[in-house]
Write an enzyme that holds these catalytic residues in place. Structure first.
Site, PDB file in Angstrom:
ATOM      1  CD  GLU A  71     -12.799 -65.162  10.470  1.00  0.00           C
ATOM      2  OE1 GLU A  71     -13.350 -64.421  11.312  1.00  0.00           O
ATOM      3  OE2 GLU A  71     -11.842 -65.904  10.742  1.00  0.00           O
ATOM      4  CD  GLU A 131       2.059 -47.055   9.676  1.00  0.00           C
ATOM      5  OE1 GLU A 131       2.374 -46.232  10.553  1.00  0.00           O
ATOM      6  OE2 GLU A 131       1.866 -48.258   9.913  1.00  0.00           O
TER       7      GLU A 131
END
Length: 311
Positions: free
Chosen positions: A94, A125
Site C-alpha cells: 500500500e 515458518e
C-alpha cells in the site's frame, strides 16, 4: 530425540504463551446467539488500541531510527510467516499508491513466498535459513531496516530474519504479542503488544493480528510523514493511477491551496500531475521546473521548499 519429544516440547512452550492461553469462560461460545458472540468479539477488540498505547515510546523510537536510515537511501523490509507475513506484505503493497514510493523501498517478505499469501506452505515458518536466503536475495545493506513480525514471538523465520539483518549491520525491529519474546530480544528495537488470550484459542489472526496491523500502520505512515511524503495531513505524494486517485489529487491541491479549479488544472498540467509540485506552483507562484528544483533541493519536503521559495 524420540519422535514425540519435539512435539511435546513445542506443546509445552506454546502453553506458556499468552496468545495461546485457553479461556474456560468461553468454552460454550458456540452455543451463544450470534449477536452475543459479536458483542464478545467487539469487546475483545476494544482493548487492542490500549495495548498498543502502552508501547508508544518503543514504537516512536523505532520509527525515528527507520526514518533516519530511509532518508539516507535505506529500505523498510517486513518479514513474517502466516498472518504476520501477510500483514507485512499488505502494508508494503500500500506504500507505492499512498506515498509514491518505489516498490523496492518498502518490501514484505512472507515465509514460503507469494504462494503463502493464499495458502499454507508446509514448514516455511520453521526455517531461519529460508529467512536468510530471502534477505540475501534482496541484497540487504546496513542502511536497511528489517521488521520481524510474529504474534508468538518465537517464529524461527521472523527471528532468523532479524538475527541475519543485525549481523549485517541493518536496523532491526521485533514486533511480537507476548512479553519476554525471543523475537524482541533478538532485535535492536523490541515492541511487544500484549493483547491477551484470543477469543478462539490460539487464533492470532484476531486481536494479535489487529495489533500488528495498527503498529505497521504507524511504522510506515509516520516514517513517510518524517520523510516529507505528506503536507500536514494531506497525501501530497499520492500516485494518481486511476480515476479515484486523480480526483483525490485535485482535491488535495484544492485543500492545500484554496485555488480555483482552473488554477488547479493548470498547475497539475504544468507539473505532469505531480500533486506536491502543483501545490508549490500555486502557493509559491513559480513555474513547474522551478518547483521541481526547489523540491529536489529540499529532499522532497514541501514545507521546506515553500520556506525557501517565499523567503
Amino acid at each position: 530425540m524420540s519422535p514425540m519429544s519435539e512435539p511435546r516440547g513445542l506443546r509445552a512452550e506454546l502453553e506458556q504463551l499468552t496468545t495461546e492461553a485457553f479461556r474456560p469462560e468461553l468454552a460454550e461460545i458456540d452455543r451463544l446467539p450470534t449477536l452475543d458472540i459479536a458483542q464478545l468479539m467487539n469487546g475483545e477488540d476494544a482493548g487492542v488500541a490500549d495495548a498498543v498505547a502502552r508501547r508508544l515510546p518503543e514504537i516512536a523510537a523505532a520509527i525515528d531510527a527507520i526514518a533516519d536510515r530511509m532518508a539516507r537511501g535505506g529500505r523498510l523490509i517486513y518479514a513474517g510467516a502466516g498472518t504476520a507475513g501477510r500483514l507485512g506484505v499488505l502494508d508494503a503493497s500500500e506504500c507505492p499508491p499512498t506515498f509514491n514510493t518505489d516498490p523496492s523501498q518498502v518490501v514484505g517478505l512472507i515465509a514460503g513466498g507469494p504462494e503463502a499469501m493464499v495458502t499454507s506452505v508446509e514448514g516455511a515458518e520453521d526455517s531461519k535459513e529460508l529467512a536468510r536466503d530471502d534477505l540475501d536475495a534482496l541484497g540487504l545493506a546496513p542502511l536497511d531496516t528489517v521488521v520481524g513480525i510474529s504474534a508468538s514471538g518465537r517464529t524461527p523465520y521472523a527471528i532468523g530474519a532479524v538475527e541475519h539483518a543485525r549481523a549485517l549491520g541493518a536496523l532491526t525491529v521485533g514486533l511480537a504479542c507476548n512479553d519476554g519474546s525471543a523475537l524482541a530480544a533478538a532485535a535492536e528495537h523490541g515492541v511487544e503488544i500484549v493483547v491477551g488470550p484470543e477469543l478462539l484459542t490460539g487464533s492470532t489472526r484476531l486481536k494479535a493480528g489487529t495489533a500488528q496491523k495498527l503498529v505497521l500502520n504507524m511504522l510506515s505512515t509516520i516514517t513517510m510523514i518524517r520523510l516529507g511524503k505528506t503536507y500536514g495531513n494531506l497525501m501530497v505524494d499520492v500516485r494518481a493511477s486511476n480515476d479515484k486517485l486523480r480526483a483525490r489529487s485535485r482535491r488535495i491541491v484544492a485543500l492545500a491551496t484554496g485555488a480555483t479549479d482552473e488554477e488547479i488544472e493548470r498547475a497539475l498540467t504544468e507539473t505532469g500531475g505531480e500533486v506536491k509540485n502543483a501545490i508549490l506552483v500555486i502557493l509559491a507562484r513559480v513555474d513547474g521546473p522551478t518547483a521541481a528544483r526547489l523540491l529536489a533541493e529540499s529532499g522532497g519536503h514541501l514545507r521546506a521548499a515553500l520556506v525557501t521559495a517565499v523567503g
